[in-house]
Scaffold this active site. Structure first.
Site, PDB file in Angstrom:
ATOM      1  N   CYS A 109       0.832  -1.206   0.000  1.00 27.65           N
ATOM      2  CA  CYS A 109       0.000   0.000   0.000  1.00 27.65           C
ATOM      3  C   CYS A 109       0.867   1.257   0.000  1.00 27.65           C
ATOM      4  O   CYS A 109       1.424   1.602  -1.037  1.00 27.65           O
ATOM      5  CB  CYS A 109      -0.986  -0.020   1.165  1.00 27.65           C
ATOM      6  N   CYS A 111       2.839   2.508   3.179  1.00 21.36           N
ATOM      7  CA  CYS A 111       3.445   2.750   4.491  1.00 21.36           C
ATOM      8  C   CYS A 111       4.781   3.482   4.384  1.00 21.36           C
ATOM      9  O   CYS A 111       5.613   3.161   3.538  1.00 21.36           O
ATOM     10  CB  CYS A 111       3.674   1.431   5.220  1.00 21.36           C
TER      11      CYS A 111
HETATM   12 FE   LIG Z   1       1.751  -0.014   3.233  1.00 24.03          FE
END
Ligand SMILES: [Fe+2]
Length: 198
Positions: A109, A111
């Protein structure tokens, strides 16, 4: 007008839908607008790359701090007053050298160690970056303006929920007599993600 277009045009915009959800939550006393305003303040004014810049500048001028930073990033940044969310259990600081370039991504994603290097830029969240930087990192870096010599090893680090990374760029040789404050000013978010050198 084709049926599909008619459906799209008659739907509320994303902004209208978000406003409606927010208003519904506010009406029920859940203070959604207050939460959004607080988050927006943190994202714009508190979680900024200037924090990571201060950490790197300190590591450049203080060898003992640098050692502590490389051994336990989370504890070392706390010395400068920087906190990380509880679930960021580890901060791993990756030291660049003339022959090693570290690069961060999050293949799942988006992070990052956002309290230190800021919220991720749009390209970092893009599927193209996330999928390609692990397979053809040298090419991706070149496309982003970082053309590395063939003998420079590229190390790609995939962030997880509990392990966050920050790149410690090399200190440019011309800055040898600079103050910590002057050094912090040359740091960039991209150099701490690893897609640029200084
Ligand atoms: Fe992530």
């Amino acid at each position: 007008m084709p049926d599909q277009d008619r459906v799209v045009n008659s739907a509320a915009s994303i902004e209208q839908r978000v406003d409606a959800v927010q208003a519904a939550l506010d009406e029920r006393g859940l203070e959604a607008s207050k939460g959004v305003a607080e988050l927006s303040h943190l994202a714009q004014d508190v979680w900024v790359p200037e924090n990571g810049a201060r950490v790197v500048a300190k590591a450049w001028v203080d060898p003992e701090f640098r050692k502590r930073l490389l051994a336990n990033g989370r504890d070392a940044v706390a010395e400068l007053g920087f906190t990380m969310p509880k679930h960021h259990r580890h901060l791993v600081v990756l030291e660049n050298t003339p022959k090693v370039q570290n690069v961060i991504c999050c293949t799942l994603c988006s992070c990052t160690a956002f309290t230190l290097i800021g919220l991720p830029p749009d390209w970092y969240k893009d599927l193209e970056y996330r999928s390609r930087v692990v397979r053809e990192s040298r090419t991706v870096l070149k496309e982003m303006g970082l053309d590395l010599e063939p003998d420079v090893e590229v190390r790609v680090w995939d962030t997880t929920t509990d392990t966050r990374y920050m790149v410690l760029p090399e200190r440019p040789p011309e800055t040898v007599v600079w103050s910590e404050q002057q050094l912090a000013a040359i740091l960039t978010r991209d150099s701490m993600i690893g897609v640029a050198r200084l």
